[in-house]
Enzyme design. Sequence first.
Site, mmCIF file in Angstrom:
data_model
loop_
_atom_site.group_PDB
_atom_site.id
_atom_site.type_symbol
_atom_site.label_atom_id
_atom_site.label_comp_id
_atom_site.label_asym_id
_atom_site.label_seq_id
_atom_site.Cartn_x
_atom_site.Cartn_y
_atom_site.Cartn_z
ATOM 1 N N LYS A 17 0.822 -1.214 0.000
ATOM 2 C CA LYS A 17 0.000 0.000 0.000
ATOM 3 C C LYS A 17 0.853 1.260 0.000
ATOM 4 O O LYS A 17 0.487 2.264 -0.615
ATOM 5 C CB LYS A 17 -0.949 0.016 1.204
ATOM 6 N N LYS B 221 -4.984 -10.253 -6.934
ATOM 7 C CA LYS B 221 -6.165 -10.437 -6.091
ATOM 8 C C LYS B 221 -7.312 -9.526 -6.549
ATOM 9 O O LYS B 221 -7.048 -8.389 -6.934
ATOM 10 C CB LYS B 221 -5.741 -10.074 -4.662
ATOM 11 N N LYS C 198 -10.833 -3.933 -4.045
ATOM 12 C CA LYS C 198 -11.602 -2.681 -4.164
ATOM 13 C C LYS C 198 -10.748 -1.593 -4.787
ATOM 14 O O LYS C 198 -11.262 -0.639 -5.362
ATOM 15 C CB LYS C 198 -12.018 -2.190 -2.774
HETATM 16 P P1 TYM Z 1 -10.822 -5.974 3.753
HETATM 17 O O1 TYM Z 1 -11.850 -4.930 3.968
HETATM 18 O O2 TYM Z 1 -9.704 -5.721 2.820
HETATM 19 O O3 TYM Z 1 -11.485 -7.302 3.298
HETATM 20 C C1 TYM Z 1 -12.592 -7.836 4.011
HETATM 21 C C2 TYM Z 1 -12.547 -9.358 3.984
HETATM 22 O O4 TYM Z 1 -12.590 -9.840 2.648
HETATM 23 C C3 TYM Z 1 -11.505 -10.713 2.406
HETATM 24 N N1 TYM Z 1 -11.060 -10.546 1.008
HETATM 25 C C4 TYM Z 1 -10.954 -11.535 0.122
HETATM 26 N N2 TYM Z 1 -11.181 -12.859 0.221
HETATM 27 C C5 TYM Z 1 -10.986 -13.615 -0.902
HETATM 28 N N3 TYM Z 1 -10.567 -13.080 -2.087
HETATM 29 C C6 TYM Z 1 -10.327 -11.763 -2.220
HETATM 30 N N4 TYM Z 1 -9.952 -11.263 -3.389
HETATM 31 C C7 TYM Z 1 -10.511 -10.927 -1.083
HETATM 32 N N5 TYM Z 1 -10.368 -9.584 -0.872
HETATM 33 C C8 TYM Z 1 -10.708 -9.369 0.417
HETATM 34 C C9 TYM Z 1 -10.431 -10.291 3.393
HETATM 35 O O5 TYM Z 1 -9.517 -11.337 3.650
HETATM 36 C C10 TYM Z 1 -11.243 -9.925 4.600
HETATM 37 O O6 TYM Z 1 -11.560 -11.074 5.362
HETATM 38 N N6 TYM Z 1 -7.800 -5.877 7.656
HETATM 39 C C11 TYM Z 1 -9.094 -6.339 7.248
HETATM 40 C C12 TYM Z 1 -10.225 -5.727 8.040
HETATM 41 C C13 TYM Z 1 -10.119 -5.916 9.508
HETATM 42 C C14 TYM Z 1 -10.309 -7.131 10.220
HETATM 43 C C15 TYM Z 1 -10.148 -6.785 11.598
HETATM 44 C C16 TYM Z 1 -10.554 -8.433 9.830
HETATM 45 C C17 TYM Z 1 -9.879 -4.935 10.429
HETATM 46 N N7 TYM Z 1 -9.901 -5.468 11.662
HETATM 47 C C18 TYM Z 1 -10.239 -7.755 12.583
HETATM 48 C C19 TYM Z 1 -10.653 -9.386 10.837
HETATM 49 C C20 TYM Z 1 -10.501 -9.056 12.177
HETATM 50 C C21 TYM Z 1 -9.264 -5.918 5.792
HETATM 51 O O7 TYM Z 1 -8.604 -5.092 5.302
HETATM 52 O O8 TYM Z 1 -10.251 -6.476 5.175
#
Ligand code: TYM
Length: 332
Positions: free
Chosen positions: A111, A194, A197
């Site tokens: 990032k 991947k 968003k």
């Molecule tokens: P975020 O918002 O990027 O993504 C949310 C969830 O979606 C999953 N994900 C995917 N799974 C499969 N294929 C993909 N292409 C894909 N893109 C995203 C992510 O693995 C995630 O589960 N850091 C986390 C948010 C967070 C969080 C937490 C998660 C903040 N605090 C505490 C668990 C526990 C994140 O950026 O997710």
Amino acid sequence: MGRIFSGMQPTSQLHLGNYLGALRNWVALQDSHECIFCAVDLHAITVPQDPVALRRNTREITAAYIAAGIDPERCVLFAQSGVTGHSELSWILSCHTPLGWLNRMTQFKEKAGKHRENAGLGLYAYPVLMAADILLYKATHVPVGEDQKQHLELSRDIAGAFNRAYSVECFPLPEPLILGEATRVMSLRDGTKKMSKSDSSDYSRINLTDDADTIALKVRKAKTDPEPLPETLEALETRPEADNLVTIYAALAEEGRAEILARFAGRQFSEFKNQLVDLAVARLAPMTDRMNRLMADPGEIDRILRRGAERAGEIASRHMAEVHDLVGLLRP
Ligand code: TYM
């Protein structure tokens, strides 16, 4: 029975990767576990956000959780900024986290890119806030996609460091739950990247708000190779785009990839894609409709989030009192 915590960033619309990699698994877990789910708006502001869009996205992600099947009565559903313990515990944990551990985080490197010196402190500390999210509730299991594995390992390390510092077993070491066929959904334009968003091309992903025509267009335009579908999983290993579409199909159909290949081996991608469009629309359209209906009443979404924050806050303040005692801070 453990306690589940997970969250997603309300940075823009959710996509199929978020749904298949995480959200769908959350829905299944609420039958067997105590579940706490969060819209992590404080994580979202680690990169610049438009305030109006952020508020809207926080409501929209809440609507998406509910439309996918999360029950706000059975689960605790709230926005991260509604419970102050997240930021407070994050600070305390950051005082127990060596810089060397954060320097290893690949997501920060991706990032921040080439301009590391200009990246914000919040972006660097992102994984500590994530550890605080989980540990604030003493969660035992965290359902996420594969890309969050490294952050989860760090959360375990931070929990261990805190426990050792005070010779206690205050925090359980949280286990990642990486479930289902589609733990890493790839971009529709490049099977080695991947689905995300932040990809500049909207054709790289299927958003949960896309209508049937948009889904059809995106699937038909999805990159493939000229070969027909193979018979074996081994043959997919060198064909990332083909592998991705088969994985998406399998996950949506709730079947194994081998079963999908058995059905489609030798067929052309044009035919496979038509069936994938029908399947994706059948699975996603009812959810999109529900989400749109929920978004028509933002007051109701705010009410759900406020009630969720109260319930989360009760657990959080109990645990924060314990942390204050251990660290030597006066009780709030
Ligand atoms: P975020 O918002 O990027 O993504 C949310 C969830 O979606 C999953 N994900 C995917 N799974 C499969 N294929 C993909 N292409 C894909 N893109 C995203 C992510 O693995 C995630 O589960 N850091 C986390 C948010 C967070 C969080 C937490 C998660 C903040 N605090 C505490 C668990 C526990 C994140 O950026 O997710």
